[in-house]
Design a protein around this motif. Structure first.
Motif, mmCIF file in Angstrom:
data_model
loop_
_atom_site.group_PDB
_atom_site.id
_atom_site.type_symbol
_atom_site.label_atom_id
_atom_site.label_comp_id
_atom_site.label_asym_id
_atom_site.label_seq_id
_atom_site.Cartn_x
_atom_site.Cartn_y
_atom_site.Cartn_z
ATOM 1 N N PRO A 231 0.795 -1.241 0.000
ATOM 2 C CA PRO A 231 0.000 0.000 0.000
ATOM 3 C C PRO A 231 0.820 1.280 0.000
ATOM 4 N N VAL A 232 2.022 1.288 0.592
ATOM 5 C CA VAL A 232 2.784 2.535 0.665
ATOM 6 C C VAL A 232 3.232 3.018 -0.715
ATOM 7 N N VAL A 233 3.201 2.141 -1.716
ATOM 8 C CA VAL A 233 3.524 2.580 -3.075
ATOM 9 C C VAL A 233 2.559 3.674 -3.527
ATOM 10 N N GLU A 234 1.332 3.609 -3.036
ATOM 11 C CA GLU A 234 0.293 4.565 -3.437
ATOM 12 C C GLU A 234 0.256 5.817 -2.571
ATOM 13 N N GLU A 235 1.062 5.909 -1.516
ATOM 14 C CA GLU A 235 1.040 7.067 -0.623
ATOM 15 C C GLU A 235 1.420 8.327 -1.403
ATOM 16 N N ASP A 236 0.550 9.344 -1.332
ATOM 17 C CA ASP A 236 0.821 10.555 -2.105
ATOM 18 C C ASP A 236 0.728 11.843 -1.292
ATOM 19 N N LYS A 237 0.624 11.722 0.014
ATOM 20 C CA LYS A 237 0.559 12.911 0.874
ATOM 21 C C LYS A 237 1.814 13.061 1.728
ATOM 22 N N LYS A 238 2.210 11.997 2.375
ATOM 23 C CA LYS A 238 3.375 12.056 3.257
ATOM 24 C C LYS A 238 4.667 12.158 2.443
ATOM 25 N N TRP A 239 5.666 12.758 3.074
ATOM 26 C CA TRP A 239 6.999 12.784 2.475
ATOM 27 C C TRP A 239 7.760 11.511 2.823
ATOM 28 N N VAL A 240 7.616 11.093 4.070
ATOM 29 C CA VAL A 240 8.297 9.899 4.568
ATOM 30 C C VAL A 240 7.261 9.014 5.234
ATOM 31 N N THR A 241 7.268 7.739 4.946
ATOM 32 C CA THR A 241 6.331 6.827 5.584
ATOM 33 C C THR A 241 7.092 5.635 6.139
ATOM 34 N N PHE A 242 6.373 4.662 6.681
ATOM 35 C CA PHE A 242 7.027 3.532 7.322
ATOM 36 C C PHE A 242 6.293 2.251 6.966
ATOM 37 N N ILE A 243 6.998 1.146 7.099
ATOM 38 C CA ILE A 243 6.370 -0.160 6.974
ATOM 39 C C ILE A 243 6.867 -1.039 8.121
ATOM 40 N N LYS A 244 6.039 -1.974 8.522
ATOM 41 C CA LYS A 244 6.412 -2.929 9.559
ATOM 42 C C LYS A 244 6.386 -4.361 9.048
ATOM 43 N N ASP A 245 6.115 -4.501 7.746
ATOM 44 C CA ASP A 245 5.951 -5.837 7.172
ATOM 45 C C ASP A 245 6.728 -5.970 5.872
ATOM 46 N N SER A 246 7.971 -5.523 5.880
ATOM 47 C CA SER A 246 8.788 -5.643 4.681
ATOM 48 C C SER A 246 8.868 -7.097 4.236
ATOM 49 N N PRO A 247 8.731 -7.351 2.921
ATOM 50 C CA PRO A 247 8.843 -8.728 2.425
ATOM 51 C C PRO A 247 10.227 -9.336 2.641
ATOM 52 N N LYS A 248 11.218 -8.489 2.846
ATOM 53 C CA LYS A 248 12.560 -8.983 3.165
ATOM 54 C C LYS A 248 13.002 -8.359 4.486
ATOM 55 N N PRO A 249 13.758 -9.094 5.300
ATOM 56 C CA PRO A 249 14.158 -8.572 6.603
ATOM 57 C C PRO A 249 15.191 -7.442 6.458
ATOM 58 N N PRO A 250 15.246 -6.583 7.482
ATOM 59 C CA PRO A 250 14.366 -6.526 8.652
ATOM 60 C C PRO A 250 13.007 -5.942 8.287
ATOM 61 N N PRO A 251 11.969 -6.268 9.046
ATOM 62 C CA PRO A 251 10.609 -5.912 8.628
ATOM 63 C C PRO A 251 10.272 -4.434 8.777
ATOM 64 N N GLU A 252 10.880 -3.739 9.749
ATOM 65 C CA GLU A 252 10.507 -2.346 10.009
ATOM 66 C C GLU A 252 11.469 -1.393 9.305
ATOM 67 N N ARG A 253 10.896 -0.484 8.516
ATOM 68 C CA ARG A 253 11.689 0.449 7.712
ATOM 69 C C ARG A 253 10.960 1.781 7.581
ATOM 70 N N ILE A 254 11.717 2.820 7.278
ATOM 71 C CA ILE A 254 11.124 4.058 6.813
ATOM 72 C C ILE A 254 11.528 4.245 5.358
ATOM 73 N N THR A 255 10.748 5.020 4.622
ATOM 74 C CA THR A 255 11.036 5.201 3.202
ATOM 75 C C THR A 255 10.461 6.504 2.688
ATOM 76 N N PHE A 256 11.173 7.145 1.766
ATOM 77 C CA PHE A 256 10.581 8.235 1.014
ATOM 78 C C PHE A 256 9.407 7.696 0.211
ATOM 79 N N THR A 257 8.431 8.536 -0.029
ATOM 80 C CA THR A 257 7.305 8.179 -0.878
ATOM 81 C C THR A 257 7.618 8.563 -2.328
ATOM 82 N N PHE A 258 6.811 8.065 -3.250
ATOM 83 C CA PHE A 258 7.075 8.365 -4.651
ATOM 84 C C PHE A 258 6.979 9.853 -4.990
#
Length: 316
Positions: A231-258
């Protein structure tokens, strides 16, 4: 839609007669992506025989394409030449922006990218770049301590940042004492402050406009921590978002949005290895009707450049 012109470099190693003449030819359409709407692809070439009787041809050409009014450049090189070309590319943009703005804002990612920056640690770059004007960020980060082996900061510090005189205050790591959500919010707050103080430029859309974003790509086509179907691929408001379920470890990450990735002036995708050839093929030659991989969604304001080794480009 207006077209733009670029000058990529293609390298071919072959023991057979090359498919182009020694002076000028059209690049075969099946080498590149019809989805890029390439037109007027021409090459000037130089061929020479090596001692092992292999014919090595180097070709330089120009591409006119019409993808979102952006310049898309694809360079296919041996691994060593890729590092040389990437260093020159980064150095040229560093000089451009330090002269224009008095600062150069660069984002890094993890994986093998840092190793391919190694030529910047050698003359002439290490002695001539205005390192004091660099400001370094991370397009994504694992929510682990900075000393952890999974930390993108540690990877960049050990392999690159510790070897160049960038002021420590110009290196913007995440707060690793916070939760994933807290670290993402804190990093966005930092970016907003730096935009207000004109360290980071601002795009017309209001998102930060980094001078250059250096990106890798996973075998599944993910960039940053933006994974296919997440779902974070579709994020279009935030500058930086996070995930807790990365398909590859470690699971928790922050990321710039598109929107932040695509508001940058320049972006480079550095992709090597045969294990990524399918994703490269899909990103550059995917059908208009198929779901695009995250790597295919990268579209900076001025130029996108793909740095590929021959293995990664083997299915183009």
């Amino acid at each position: 839609m207006a077209s733009t012109t670029s000058s990529p470099t293609f390298l071919f190693n072959t023991t057979q007669t090359p498919f182009f003449s020694s002076t000028h030819t059209q690049l075969p359409r099946n080498f590149f992506s019809p989805s890029l709407s390439l037109k007027n692809v021409s090459l000037s070439t130089h061929c020479s025989f090596k001692p092992n009787n292999n014919l090595v041809c180097k070709a330089k050409g120009s591409i006119s394409e019409t993808t979102n009014n952006n310049n898309v450049v694809v360079e296919v090189l041996d691994k060593e030449d890729l590092a040389v070309s990437l260093a020159q590319y980064v150095a040229n943009l560093s000089n451009k922006f330090t002269n224009q703005r008095g600062a150069f804002t660069l984002t890094l990612s993890g994986g093998s990218l840092i190793n391919y920056l190694r030529k910047l640690l050698e003359p002439p770059y290490v002695d001539t770049l205005e390192w004091s004007k660099w400001h370094v960020f991370w397009v994504d980060e694992r929510v682990v301590p900075k000393t952890h082996e999974d930390s993108n900061y540690k990877l960049a510090y050990d392999g690159f940042l510790s070897k160049v005189p960038i002021p420590p205050g110009n290196v913007y790591a995440i707060n690793d004492a916070l939760s994933a959500e807290g670290a993402a919010d804190d990093y966005e707050t930092c970016l907003r402050h730096l935009v207000k103080s004109n360290v980071i430029a601002s795009s017309s859309s209001g998102f930060p406009k980094f001078d250059l974003q250096l990106l890798g790509m996973g075998p599944d086509g993910h960039v940053a921590s933006l994974f296919p179907g997440h779902p974070v691929v579709e994020e279009d408001k935030k500058w930086v978002t996070f995930i807790k379920d990365s398909p590859k470890p470690p699971p928790e990450r922050i990321t710039f949005t598109f929107p932040v990735i695509n508001s940058s002036a320049y972006a480079a995708l550095v992709v090597t290895g045969a294990g990524k050839a399918d994703a490269v093929h899909s990103a550059l030659r995917g059908s208009e009707n198929s779901e695009k991989l995250p790597a295919a969604l990268v579209s900076p304001e001025d130029e996108l450049k793909w740095f590929l080794d021959k293995d990664a480009a083997s299915k183009l």
